[in-house]
Design an enzyme around this catalytic site. Structure first.
Site, PDB file in Angstrom:
ATOM      1  N   ARG A   1       0.821  -1.204   0.000  1.00 60.61           N
ATOM      2  CA  ARG A   1       0.000   0.000   0.000  1.00 60.61           C
ATOM      3  C   ARG A   1       0.861   1.262   0.000  1.00 60.61           C
ATOM      4  O   ARG A   1       0.563   2.228  -0.705  1.00 60.61           O
ATOM      5  CB  ARG A   1      -0.907  -0.023   1.230  1.00 60.61           C
ATOM      6  CG  ARG A   1      -2.055   0.937   1.147  1.00 60.61           C
ATOM      7  CD  ARG A   1      -3.003   0.731   2.320  1.00 60.61           C
ATOM      8  NE  ARG A   1      -3.714   1.962   2.592  1.00 60.61           N
ATOM      9  CZ  ARG A   1      -4.774   2.353   1.889  1.00 60.61           C
ATOM     10  NH1 ARG A   1      -5.212   1.619   0.925  1.00 60.61           N
ATOM     11  NH2 ARG A   1      -5.367   3.492   2.174  1.00 60.61           N
ATOM     12  N   ALA A   2       1.953   1.223   0.748  1.00 55.61           N
ATOM     13  CA  ALA A   2       2.836   2.389   0.828  1.00 55.61           C
ATOM     14  C   ALA A   2       3.441   2.700  -0.540  1.00 55.61           C
ATOM     15  O   ALA A   2       3.530   3.868  -0.937  1.00 55.61           O
ATOM     16  CB  ALA A   2       3.939   2.140   1.852  1.00 55.61           C
TER      17      ALA A   2
END
Ligand code: ZN
Length: 681
Positions: free
Chosen positions: A275-276
């Site tokens: 996600r990052a």
């Protein structure tokens, strides 16, 4: 009403940039702003909508359908394709932390559904925020069940309401912006992860900048309209730049080299999942578009890392978000050095692994130290605990004993049935939970109790002239469910830090047990506070707060030694609870007294006086109805059993230190409690 102009905000550059990037690319996923009170966080958020592009909507649709692509499932639909188009400014919707579930997701009028056969739905804040900004001030204090609803809506882009089989679904995509003061407690990790970016907001330090902030604020308060008028042009320029960047975004290119920088940095910072990486890529693209570039460069990546990573590398709930700039520089350098032709395991790949090993090495040593302290606790505590009166205080330069490794604590509860804020500790009447009874509703029904409603309507059918099939329902027939769930409590620790407890190994075990109970309180959404007593006095080491981090830090640094003013500790605890009862009356307290039960006074006093004083203080707490647990820290061959006497005076539960763990062997068979009705589940 004119809000403060976004362009006029001074000294909040990171925050303004993060908001602008979200405006350019809503897919980034919102912004969390952390910072102390009085930093114009809210003012800046509220100013944003004025520079956001206007929104085209279907006139009359309460769900802000886009005329170009109306929601096929819109409750106000279906919409006529040839309908006129209305344009309105982007909207900012504020979600109050104490809002009801109906306020957030909307409410279904069950009375009309049953008596008129009409599906009457009143949209909530999620509907109002669709295609706009949803702002939550003090987002860290948001009720748990609202957090869950918010997370669901944010993840699906849809809000779904169901009441007793009647359901409504509508689109809810919004820019989520939260502000919080970390002193008042951290955010649940799931909610933290939901925010695309984070920034820390602090008041500017430079006197000139501060002067400009004050100057503008005074001018704005003096004549808001005139002040806003002065900034019209700047606002216009900014709005146009955002609109242009939004238009350019789709054509901005993310070269392989920049993507590799992003993934290298994410790997170096040891973030969970991918996600990052995604958020960083979207942020870098938005920053390139905002800067007028057609291709992402190293500067875009650096900006994206600063905004997207600080909250994604947390190792446990006590670690505050943050980013090491040197480590970021190093990771960016590594990615550059690696170059496109290097194999994946080239020199650049070594650094992230190396730094990871450093970190885990530190963790291990800390664990080892804690573990050995616990092991030593049983033996070493014997000498200190069993002797006469007060053990010799440790050398003054000795650092505070480290806390032993925390473990899963058993559930301590407040007896009876509360009505406090939703949580996970004691039994309570709540909005959610299982149905236990029905009653005549005081307001509009949201939780229908169908069997009770039918039973109420049945006897009147003849009198109401029922002719055909189906019951004739009236509003007065409606019955609502009474539900029982769990509430959060205030867990106030009263910790003996005197010389009799100060054997280093034992204090380490005591701190480990309290830390375990603190972690437990964090997971159960409790407030916590801490009173300590040693030497001549008791002090409030931590006023009641939702910040378990603060409590853990105070606990780690707690010095020990000196006499044992137990009565003073109990009286101080009673003071804290009295004040807190005024502030937050529905939150029931649980007092956890961590002590070996000893009490010593000043050198001249009679030896029995301190014990009697402590008994009186305990009786006072019992009379005030405070639920309590005494954690008995006495150890050694000769035991005085003073903690039993204290628990009796408090009318509370008694637990041995080794019984605090949820899986302690003895937990099921021991019943030394003074009040048999008191349950420890
Ligand atoms: Zn619609």
């Amino acid at each position: 009403m004119s809000t403060y102009p976004f362009s006029a905000v001074v000294g909040m550059d990171n925050m303004r940039l993060a908001l602008v990037l979200n405006a350019v690319s809503p897919a980034i996923g919102g912004l969390l702003v952390r910072g102390e009170k009085g930093t114009a966080k809210s003012t800046t958020v509220r100013a944003l909508t004025a520079v956001l592009p206007e929104v085209a909507v279907v006139p009359g649709c309460r769900f802000s359908c886009d005329p170009a692509a109306p929601d096929p499932a819109c409750p106000d639909g279906p919409h006529d394709a040839s309908a006129p188009v209305a344009v309105r400014p982007a909207r900012l919707v504020e979600l109050p932390v104490g809002a009801s579930e109906d306020r957030l997701v909307g409410s279904l009028d069950l009375e009309r559904a049953l008596t008129e056969g009409v599906k009457a739905y009143e949209p909530g804040l999620l509907a109002a925020a669709h295609r706009g900004v949803l702002y939550v001030d003090e987002v860290n204090l948001l009720h748990d069940h609202l957090v869950d609803l918010l997370l669901d809506a944010a993840a699906l882009g849809t809000s779904y309401v169901e009441r007793e089989g009647v359901s409504v679904r509508h689109a809810a995509r919004f820019l989520l912006v939260g502000t919080m003061n970390p002193e008042e407690g951290e955010l649940r990790p799931q909610l933290l992860d939901r925010f695309g970016l984070t920034v820390d907001a602090s008041a500017p330090r430079e006197p000139d900048v501060r002067a400009e902030v004050v100057r503008r604020r005074l001018a704005a308060d003096d004549d808001p309209a005139a002040f806003a008028a002065r900034w019209v042009d700047e606002e216009q320029v900014l709005a146009e730049r955002i609109a242009r960047a939004r238009g350019r975004l789709a054509s901005v290119v993310l070269p392989d080299a920049a993507l590799r920088q992003i993934t290298t940095v994410c790997a170096a910072f040891d973030v969970d999942g991918l996600r990052a990486d995604l958020v960083m890529a979207r942020t870098a693209l938005a920053h390139a578009a905002w800067s007028g570039r057609s291709e992402v460069d190293a500067e875009d990546v650096r900006v994206a890392a600063r905004l997207a990573l600080p909250h994604r590398r947390r190792r446990n709930p006590f670690d505050a978000p943050g980013l090491d700039e040197q480590q970021l520089d190093q990771a960016l350098q590594d990615a550059a050095d690696q170059g496109p032709d290097e194999p994946p395991d080239g020199p650049g790949a070594g650094a992230p692994d190396g730094s990871g090993q450093d970190d885990s090495g530190q963790d291990d040593s800390a664990v080892d130290e804690g573990q050995s302290s616990v092991d030593a606790g049983a033996g070493a505590g014997a000498g200190a605990g069993a002797g006469a009166g007060v053990a010799p205080p440790p050398a003054p330069e000795a650092p505070p004993a480290p806390a032993a490794t925390p473990f899963r604590a058993r559930l301590l509860t407040v007896p009876g049935l509360g009505t406090g804020a939703a949580g996970r500790r004691s039994r309570a009447r709540t909005d959610s939970g299982r149905v236990t009874a029905s009653r005549i509703p005081a307001e509009r029904v949201t939780r229908l109790h169908l069997p009770a409603t039918l039973v109420a309507a049945a006897p009147h059918q003849l009198a109401r002239g029922r002719a055909g099939r189906g019951l004739v329902m009236r509003g007065e027939d409606l019955r609502e469910s009474v539900r029982e769930g769990r509430e959060g409590n205030l867990v106030l620790f009263c910790v003996d830090a005197s010389g009799s407890m100060a054997a280093r190994a034992r204090m380490s075990a005591v701190k480990g047990a309290v830390l375990s109970l603190l972690l437990d309180a964090y997971q159960r959404r409790d407030k916590v506070g801490m009173v300590t007593f040693r030497g001549a006095e008791a002090q409030v080491a931590l006023p009641p707060t939702s910040s378990v981090e603060a409590a853990a830090a105070r606990l780690q640094a707690l010095p020990t030694g000196g006499r044992t003013p137990l009565a003073a500790g109990l009286l101080r605890a009673a003071d804290v609870l009295r004040v807190e009862r005024m502030r937050d009356p529905s939150r029931r307290p649980l007092l956890v007294v961590v002590t070996d039960g000893r009490a010593t006074g000043s050198a001249g006093s009679a030896p029995t006086a301190p014990v009697e004083q402590a008994q009186r203080a305990a009786a006072l707490l019992a009379a005030a109805g405070v639920a309590s647990v005494v954690v008995d820290c006495e150890s050694g061959a000769v035991r005085l059993g003073l903690a039993v006497t204290l628990a009796t005076a408090l009318g509370g539960e008694l637990l041995r230190l080794d019984e605090v763990a949820a899986d302690s062997l003895a937990s099921s068979v021991r019943a030394r409690t003074a009040t048999p009705s008191r349950k420890v589940a």
